[in-house]
Design an enzyme around this catalytic site. Structure first.
Site, PDB file in Angstrom:
ATOM      1  CE  LYS A 119      -6.256  -4.183  38.316  1.00 37.13           C
ATOM      2  NZ  LYS A 119      -6.721  -4.259  36.914  1.00 37.13           N
TER       3      LYS A 119
ATOM      4  NE  ARG B 173     -12.663  -5.946  39.097  1.00 38.36           N
ATOM      5  CZ  ARG B 173     -11.597  -6.743  38.915  1.00 38.36           C
ATOM      6  NH1 ARG B 173     -10.831  -7.084  39.908  1.00 38.36           N
ATOM      7  NH2 ARG B 173     -11.309  -7.161  37.712  1.00 38.36           N
TER       8      ARG B 173
ATOM      9  NE  ARG C 150      -4.424 -11.039  31.244  1.00 39.55           N
ATOM     10  CZ  ARG C 150      -4.949 -10.180  32.121  1.00 39.55           C
ATOM     11  NH1 ARG C 150      -4.167  -9.407  32.832  1.00 39.55           N
ATOM     12  NH2 ARG C 150      -6.253 -10.083  32.281  1.00 39.55           N
TER      13      ARG C 150
ATOM     14  NE  ARG D 267      -7.870 -14.305  33.950  1.00 38.85           N
ATOM     15  CZ  ARG D 267      -7.861 -13.095  34.473  1.00 38.85           C
ATOM     16  NH1 ARG D 267      -6.744 -12.599  34.959  1.00 38.85           N
ATOM     17  NH2 ARG D 267      -8.969 -12.375  34.518  1.00 38.85           N
TER      18      ARG D 267
ATOM     19  NE  ARG E 117     -12.121  -9.887  32.581  1.00 41.38           N
ATOM     20  CZ  ARG E 117     -10.934 -10.323  32.126  1.00 41.38           C
ATOM     21  NH1 ARG E 117     -10.859 -11.014  31.018  1.00 41.38           N
ATOM     22  NH2 ARG E 117      -9.844 -10.062  32.804  1.00 41.38           N
TER      23      ARG E 117
END
Ligand code: AMP
Length: 191
Positions: free
Chosen positions: A14, A89, A128, A134, A146
């Site tokens: 996204k 969400r 990533r 992160r 998640r």
């Protein structure tokens, strides 16, 4: 105005696709994940509250998100449109977004969902994590949590847009440019 909800699980692409859309269509990206991370970095009251949920791989409470998004929209009233990345969400957030849009005489044009299977997602997010820094991208249990939150709380939001005939779905696997071309062929119908 072009107002897009870019939908899909964490790691679906996204953020990457939002960047391409911003460049081509000149609309504003509202990434609630980025907004929350900025609040956490600045150690605001909101950031300190959100951090507890984010570090556990859980969704942050709806009220926090709804207020934050409304502020962002009002701060950019002259925008040619918005891409919502990572929002709504939950169904509560989707309804709140409709409400805040109605009050401002705006409308969601379309939701585009990027479909990617769960194993590929986990692989992508951990990859990533090596560069994003992160913490929630680097721990496999957290990544799975998640994805689980997405499955139980977020996936049903697609039905909400389907019921309004605003739902479109495309594959999020393959070349980034190819995926972007598929997004454009949908968006071009709304401009
Ligand atoms: P993201 O960058 O979109 O993956 O978001 C990172 C984290 O921020 C998520 O795991 C949630 O804890 C929180 N978050 C981001 N957007 C939302 C949202 N719309 N509702 C609830 N929590 C959110």
């Amino acid at each position: 105005m072009l107002n897009l909800v870019l939908f899909g699980p964490p790691g679906a692409g996204k953020g990457t696709q939002s960047q391409f859309i911003v460049e081509k269509y000149g609309i504003l990206q509202i990434s609630t994940g980025d907004l929350l991370r900025a609040e956490v970095a600045q150690q605001t009251k909101l950031g300190l509250e959100a951090k507890v949920f984010m570090n556990a791989g859980n969704l942050v409470p709806d009220e926090v998100l709804i207020g934050m998004v409304a502020n962002k929209i009002d701060a950019h009233k002259d925008s040619k449109g918005f891409i919502f990345d990572g929002f709504p969400r939950t169904e509560v957030q989707a309804k709140a977004l409709d409400e805040m849009f109605k009050e401002r005489n705006l409308q969601i044009s379309v939701m585009i969902a990027l479909e990617v299977d769960n194993e590929e997602l986990t692989k992508r997010i951990l990859e990533r994590g090596k560069v994003s820094g992160r913490a929630d991208d680097q721990n496999e249990d957290l990544v799975r949590q998640r994805v689980q939150e997405y499955e139980t709380k977020t996936r049903p939001v697609a039905n909400y847009y389907q019921a309004q005939n605003k739902f479109q779905s495309i594959s999020g696997i393959g070349e980034m440019q190819e995926i972007f071309a598929n997004i454009c062929s949908i968006l071009d119908k709304y401009i």
